[in-house]
Structures are given as C-alpha cells and as structure tokens.
Scaffold this active site. Structure first.
Site, short mmCIF file in Angstrom:
data_model
loop_
_atom_site.label_atom_id
_atom_site.label_comp_id
_atom_site.label_asym_id
_atom_site.label_seq_id
_atom_site.Cartn_x
_atom_site.Cartn_y
_atom_site.Cartn_z
N ASP A 146 26.98 30.42 42.16
CA ASP A 146 27.70 31.66 42.46
C ASP A 146 29.02 31.72 41.69
O ASP A 146 30.07 32.06 42.25
CB ASP A 146 27.92 31.79 43.97
CG ASP A 146 28.43 33.19 44.36
OD1 ASP A 146 28.25 34.13 43.56
OD2 ASP A 146 29.03 33.33 45.45
N HIS A 189 32.42 29.00 53.48
CA HIS A 189 31.19 28.23 53.29
C HIS A 189 31.41 27.09 52.30
O HIS A 189 32.40 27.09 51.57
CB HIS A 189 30.07 29.14 52.76
CG HIS A 189 30.54 30.07 51.67
ND1 HIS A 189 30.97 31.35 51.92
CD2 HIS A 189 30.69 29.91 50.33
CE1 HIS A 189 31.33 31.94 50.79
NE2 HIS A 189 31.18 31.07 49.81
N GLN A 257 24.78 28.58 50.01
CA GLN A 257 26.16 28.61 50.52
C GLN A 257 26.11 28.65 52.05
O GLN A 257 25.85 29.70 52.64
CB GLN A 257 26.90 29.83 49.97
CG GLN A 257 27.25 29.71 48.49
CD GLN A 257 27.60 31.04 47.85
OE1 GLN A 257 26.82 32.00 47.89
NE2 GLN A 257 28.77 31.12 47.22
N ARG A 287 44.03 31.86 47.09
CA ARG A 287 43.19 33.05 47.33
C ARG A 287 42.18 32.71 48.41
O ARG A 287 41.31 31.86 48.22
CB ARG A 287 42.47 33.43 46.04
CG ARG A 287 41.46 34.55 46.18
CD ARG A 287 40.66 34.65 44.89
NE ARG A 287 39.68 35.71 44.87
CZ ARG A 287 38.45 35.64 45.40
NH1 ARG A 287 38.07 34.55 46.03
NH2 ARG A 287 37.62 36.64 45.29
N ASP A 289 39.06 33.29 50.11
CA ASP A 289 37.83 34.00 49.75
C ASP A 289 37.09 34.48 51.00
O ASP A 289 36.99 33.76 51.99
CB ASP A 289 36.93 33.04 48.97
CG ASP A 289 35.63 33.69 48.52
OD1 ASP A 289 35.70 34.68 47.76
OD2 ASP A 289 34.54 33.22 48.91
N GLU A 331 41.27 38.03 50.35
CA GLU A 331 40.20 38.71 49.62
C GLU A 331 39.27 39.32 50.67
O GLU A 331 38.37 38.67 51.19
CB GLU A 331 39.43 37.74 48.72
CG GLU A 331 38.49 38.46 47.74
CD GLU A 331 37.03 38.52 48.18
OE1 GLU A 331 36.26 39.31 47.62
OE2 GLU A 331 36.64 37.78 49.10
N HIS A 395 36.22 39.63 38.65
CA HIS A 395 34.91 39.04 38.36
C HIS A 395 33.78 39.65 39.19
O HIS A 395 32.62 39.44 38.92
CB HIS A 395 34.98 37.53 38.59
CG HIS A 395 35.12 37.20 40.05
ND1 HIS A 395 36.28 37.43 40.75
CD2 HIS A 395 34.24 36.71 40.94
CE1 HIS A 395 36.10 37.07 42.01
NE2 HIS A 395 34.87 36.62 42.15
N ASP A 396 34.15 40.33 40.29
CA ASP A 396 33.13 40.88 41.18
C ASP A 396 32.78 42.33 40.83
O ASP A 396 33.42 42.96 39.98
CB ASP A 396 33.62 40.83 42.64
CG ASP A 396 33.38 39.46 43.27
OD1 ASP A 396 32.46 38.75 42.83
OD2 ASP A 396 34.13 39.12 44.20
C1 OTU Z 1 33.70 36.74 47.21
O1 OTU Z 1 33.30 38.08 47.17
C2 OTU Z 1 33.81 36.27 45.78
O2 OTU Z 1 34.76 37.02 45.10
C3 OTU Z 1 32.47 36.33 45.13
O3 OTU Z 1 32.51 36.05 43.77
C4 OTU Z 1 31.56 35.37 45.86
O4 OTU Z 1 30.25 35.53 45.40
C5 OTU Z 1 31.56 35.58 47.37
O5 OTU Z 1 32.85 35.84 47.92
C6 OTU Z 1 31.05 34.37 48.08
O6 OTU Z 1 31.95 33.30 47.97
O7 OTU Z 1 30.52 39.82 48.29
O8 OTU Z 1 30.48 40.84 45.93
O9 OTU Z 1 32.40 42.09 51.26
O10 OTU Z 1 34.57 40.66 50.63
O11 OTU Z 1 34.00 38.34 49.97
C7 OTU Z 1 31.63 40.17 46.31
C8 OTU Z 1 32.25 40.86 50.59
C9 OTU Z 1 31.51 39.59 47.67
C10 OTU Z 1 33.48 40.61 49.78
C11 OTU Z 1 33.60 39.32 49.08
C12 OTU Z 1 32.58 38.72 48.22
#
Ligand code: OTU
Length: 642
Positions: A146, A189, A257, A287, A289, A331, A395-396
């Site tokens: 991930d 996680h 995870q 940060r 997460d 986040e 990145h998301d």
């Molecule tokens: C975060 O994002 C991270 O930025 C992601 O890169 C990870 O994949 C994820 O956690 C797991 O660790 O779903 O599409 O509503 O708040 O926590 C991004 C969900 C994600 C978000 C966010 C998540």
C-alpha cells in the site's frame, strides 16, 4: 461529584506513580524539566485515558507502563532535540510562520534512497520548502505494501532506502537547513508481517489481542451492516479470513493491513513507544494516518467515534511531556464537520484541508466558485494555535468529501454533483479538459474517487497530446492558479513534489502486477530529473510552473501579514472569481474561468478599506484607475496597499 473530580484524581494518581518513575532519572539533570512538564500535562493525559480504559481492572498497571514509556523516551532524546523542545514550548505557534512551505515525496521515487535524497536537499531549498514529508519509508512487505502504509516495523527503514541512522542524519541535516521533517504514523493498522501479527499468527494469545480477530463471521457480519468500504474494488469488505489461525481479522483497508485493537491499553502503550521513537529520530510533524478508524463500536459506522479523540489527546499530552517539539497532523478525509473535530492544540495542531482541496477542483470544473466560497466562509477559520495544511494534490485519490448541506445551501444536489465531477475528471464529460483515472468505483453507492497528477487533471495532458497551444496555456494557468490559492490562504501550503514541474500521469503501473489494481499509482511516477532540468526555462511547462510557484513562495515568505492564519472568504459579486482577505490587508482574487472577468472596486471596498493606490503583489504592478479590476483567464491577484 465535583466537576473537578477527575482532575483531582489525576493528581492523586500522579503522586502515587511518580515514585515509580523517579529512579529512572538517577543520573540525569533533566528531572526538574520532566517534573515541570508532567505536572502540566499528566492530568489531561489521565482524563483521556480514564475515559477509554478506566473500565479495566488493570487500568492503573497500564497507566504506570504508559508513564514509564514516556519517561524512558524523554531520557533517550538527544541534546539538540531537547533544545528544540524548549524553543517550541516558547513558540508553540511556530508552524504559522509565513515562511512555512511544505513538500511531500517518496524517497525511492524522488531520489532512489536516503543517501541520495540528502544530496537533493538543495532542490527543496531552491523551491523554498521548510517542511518535508517523506512518504512512509519503514520496513514493509516486499510485494504489495500500500505504498508504504502497511508497516512491518516502525523502527526499521526499508533496507532498499537505507537505515534508521541515515534517517537520523538526514533529519539533522534538514533541521540545520531550516526544514522540518514530517513522518507518518500509521497507527490504525500494521502489516500482517509486523512482529505482533507474526506472533498472533504463531498462536500467542497476548498478540492476538493486539488485533481484532474473530472465530467466525457472526460479529463481522453485524459490524459490516454499518461500515463503509474504503477500497471496494481492491479489497472489498472490512474483514479478511486468516486460514492458518482460522480467524477473521478486521482489515479496513487492504487484506494485509490488520487493524490494531485500541480497546487493549497495551496497544496504546506499544504504539506510544513507536511514536516517541519516531520523535527521537527528529520528526517534527507526525502525520496521523487514517485517524477516523481507530475505534470501533457495534451499530455505528466505526468512524470518528469519541474514543478516537480521547486516544489522540492522550498521545498528544504525553508528547508534550516527552517531545514537545513534535506536533500532530490529522489525516481525516471525511465529512468537513468531522475533519475539524480533530483539530485543536490539545489534539492535532495541524490537519489536511480536504474540503478546500476538493472544492478547488470542483470550482475548476464548474467555473463557478459559489460552493467553494460558501463552504470555506463557514469552515476555514480554525482555533488559535492550529493550522490547515492546504494542498492541491497528494499521493492519494481526490474524494468529493464536501458537505451535502453546504451544497444544498447554494442550490446544488451533492449526489448528482459528485456524479458530474467524476464524469468530468475522468474525461467522460463532453468538453472536459481533465485526464483522470477512476479509483474504487462502488456500483452500490455509485461512489468513486479520482486519480491523476495536478497537470493531467488540469488539462496539460490533453493540451500536449492534442497539440493545442491554447489548451496547454489554459492548463498551465490552472495549475499555477490552484497552487496560488494554497500559497496565499492561511495555513501551510503543501506541494506534492512533481507537481511543481507539471508532471503528467504515468500509466506504467498498469504493467506492474502489484500496482495495477490501485490506480493511485498513476500519479506516483518516478521523479523526472530530466524534466526538472527545464525548471528555469519559462518556455517549458516545467519551468513555467516551477518559476511561478517559486516566485509566489518568495512573496509569501516575505509577508509578515501572512502570519495570521485568518482568511475571510467574501462574495465579490462575480460567480467566477474567488475572493478572500488575509489579515485585513491583502485581498486575493482568483479567476476560475477561461474568460476575462471583472470585479468592481466598489464591491471590494465593502469588505476592505480601498487604498488610494492598489498594488498586485503577484505581477508587482499597480492597478490602473477606473471602477473595475480586470482579470485575464485564470489570473489571480494579491492586492495590497503598498
Ligand atoms: C490513508 O488514506 C493513506 O493516505 C493511504 O495512502 C493509505 O492507503 C490508507 O490511509 C491506509 O493506510 O483511504 O484513499 O477515508 O481518510 O485514511 C485514501 C479514508 C484512504 C482516508 C484515508 C486513506
């Protein structure tokens, strides 16, 4: 019971526990400092821990363990960081300095490894960065991890990137260059290869209690009734069957995870140890997460529950004791009411601003600023001692997490509007400039998110492919205008490294077995150093964007007016133009359309004392006489009375 009852109990608890801590300080001169901080912050930690864990017969045992961890980590902190702690205690609002500019990148994609990244610090400085978020660089499973968010060991750097020692050296070097290191704390996680997971897999009961493991589907099925699916395409459902132990593990995100079980105070203490370890490496911003998910309760969506706040506040208070130079960044990509619930000096001092981000893209698609303006005028201001992290891309994926209420108030139906935005940003809407890729479409809810680099989403990919110079010109203006918003609004701007050189989508992930199911990789390309060589050439898209951002950053960093994060969004009586005022002195205007727009000076005068001579700081020119201000397509101005 007196309202101060809990506070009084916390003092009694501290008196009882201190004798267990004191011996650790036998050879240390730092005890007075520790005592001062613990007296100041323990009551708040206690109150929050009490609310979550007091129902356990062994609460006091865990409390003692938690204090021991805090004291041990305080003692392990090096001299430089102790000094930084004192500096930050004297200036807890340090992150609101207008000099603060953030960047985020992957170590491997940007530079190969930590050693090579050290040689690139000059690039960050050239751009003006003072905050650097390195995407998670910990030990992870080799195949799919991930993008680093499946952590196997927080105390070990992924060997492909270097060692903890390299990270510590880099942190110090960044600090000496005035750049704060930002690291991830993936605390919802761990990967299924983390030692705790391995020991759980080996049958150790103690570690099985670190996770949520169920013998059959009965409880998971009951929970599922109220849960969202975060990755419905790549990891449907929220539970994964683990054959070797015949258990169902709670896995909100990917199957590998495993969600940590914070009802177990041992997990809290273990994660506190990991957190303070990262603080001692030199992390200045942590940060947090996926904060929304760390507490579960039957018959609820298991997101944003009150216990999450108690857990983060307890962590925060303990950091104030052991490593107060470090602040938290939340986040939470959730409903805007929930986003803000995590933000306070006692919880997360910083937070991503996902609503501002999503609505900026929304306004770019519609060419209408009404939803962006309305939502921000309600929601932008934050409590004293906190700040937004404003960003355009990370990145998301981009999720349309604006409030339906806000949309309804300006005559927009949220559900329908999201359908439109998804069509628009995947280029399926006729006339759309965007080249984006769908992420995790859920046919049941019709929910979908969007991937793509800022440049591709803003139209540069279409412009260059179609060989249409006007199309590309508009795209470049959009990229720069969006960034100008985050650089001029209150809070810390965060640039997704690569966007400053107008990097396009990279489709090579489709050929990678471990990446092809996750379209976020389309906007996670290897940094193109050849392209970056054009950064001073304004005729090249890379140079055009780089020099524009660099220029805006310089202006911001020299404007003391920007140290007050207050940002007042106002209606400038032109539906295509966003207006906001900083500190009563700078009036920002941004044209979201590809046509020339005008704004009446009389309208501006209703919010702002119109100076005799108005200067636009961006173009460094004065506004000509007359009743209106004219903005070219996608032009933005920072008006000041100079
Ligand atoms: C975060 O994002 C991270 O930025 C992601 O890169 C990870 O994949 C994820 O956690 C797991 O660790 O779903 O599409 O509503 O708040 O926590 C991004 C969900 C994600 C978000 C966010 C998540």
């Amino acid at each position: 019971m007196s309202p101060n009852w809990l506070h009084e109990e916390s003092l009694i608890a501290l008196d009882r526990l201190l004798p267990r801590i004191t011996p650790l300080f036998a050879d240390s001169t730092l005890y007075p400092k520790f005592l001062e901080r613990i007296h100041q912050h323990f009551p708040f930690a206690f109150e929050n821990l009490y609310k979550v864990y007091s129902g356990r017969y062994d609460f006091f045992y865990h409390l003692e363990q938690i204090l021991l961890t805090t004291a041990q980590k305080f003692l392990k902190r090096n001299k430089d960081l102790h000094a930084l702690d004192e500096q930050r205690e004297a200036n807890p609002n340090w992150f609101n300095d207008p000099k603060m500019i953030g960047g985020v990148c992957y170590v491997d994609l940007f530079a190969g490894d930590l050693a090579h990244l050290r040689k690139k610090v000059s690039y960050f400085k050239e751009l003006g960065l003072t905050y650097l978020h390195l995407m998670p660089l910990y030990a992870v499973p080799e195949k799919n991890n991930d993008g680093g968010y499946a952590v196997s060991n927080f105390r070990e750097v992924n060997p492909a990137l270097g060692t903890m020692r390299d990270l510590e050296i880099l942190a110090k070097e960044l600090r000496q260059n005035g750049i704060s290191l930002v690291m991830d704390f993936v605390f919802n996680h761990t990967s299924d290869e983390h030692e705790w997971a391995k020991r759980a897999l080996a049958g150790e009961k103690r570690y099985q209690r670190y996770y949520y493991l169920y013998p059959d589907r009965s409880l998971p099925d009951r929970y599922e009734k109220n849960l969202r699916e975060i990755f419905p395409e790549q990891a449907p459902g929220n539970f994964t069957y683990i054959e070797s132990i015949d258990r169902w593990a709670w896995t909100t995100f990917n199957t590998f995870q495993w969600d940590l079980n914070y009802t177990n105070p041992e997990v809290f203490n273990a994660m506190l140890g990991e957190m303070l370890f990262l603080a001692n490496v030199g992390t200045e911003v942590l940060r947090l997460d996926a904060v929304a998910f760390v507490w579960k309760q039957m018959d609820t969506p298991c997101e944003n529950l009150p216990e999450v706040h108690h857990i983060i506040r307890a962590f925060n208070a303990l950091v104030q004791i052991a490593a107060p130079a470090m602040v938290f960044k939340s986040e939470a990509i959730v409903h805007p009411d929930d986003v803000v619930s995590y933000i306070s000096p006692q919880e997360c001092q910083l937070s991503y601003n996902p609503t501002f981000m999503a609505l900026a893209w929304e306004a770019l698609a519609t060419r209408e600023v009404k939803l962006l303006r309305h939502s921000m005028s309600k929601r932008f201001d934050l409590p004293e001692g906190t700040a937004w992290i404003n960003y355009i891309r990370v990145h998301d994926d981009i999720g349309w997490s604006f409030a339906n209420e806000d949309a309804a108030e300006v005559g927009i139906r949220g559900f329908d509007h999201r359908l439109f935005l998804n069509q628009f940003y995947t280029g399926r809407f006729n006339g759309s400039f965007a080249t984006g890729v769908p992420f995790n479409y859920n046919p049941q809810t019709q929910d979908m998110r969007i991937c793509g680099t800022a440049a591709s989403l803003a139209g540069l990919e279409q412009g260059l492919n179609g060989g249409n110079p006007l199309f590309s010109e508009n795209a470049l203006r959009r990229i720069i205008m969006l960034h100008s918003l985050i650089i001029s609004a209150g809070g810390i701007p965060l640039i997704y490294i690569g966007d400053e050189i107008a990097t396009l989508n990279d489709y090579s992930y489709e050929q990678d077995e471990h990446k092809k199911a996750d379209s976020r990789w389309v906007h996670r390309p290897k940094f193109d150093w050849k392209r970056a060589e054009h950064r001073t050439d304004e005729l090249h898209p890379a140079g055009r964007v780089f020099s524009a951002l660099q220029g805006l950053i310089r202006i911001r960093q020299n404007l003391p007016q920007f140290s007050d994060p207050h940002t007042q969004f106002v209606d400038v009586q032109n539906g295509h133009v966003l207006g906001f005022i900083r500190n009563r002195s700078i009036f920002v205007l941004a044209n979201f359309s590809e046509f020339t727009q005008t704004v009446s000076k009389t309208v501006l005068g209703a919010y702002w004392t119109l100076p005799a001579k108005i200067t636009d700081l961006v173009s460094d020119s004065s506004i000509e006489k007359g009743d209106t201000i004219r903005l070219e397509p996608y032009q933005f101005m920072w008006l000041a009375s100079l």
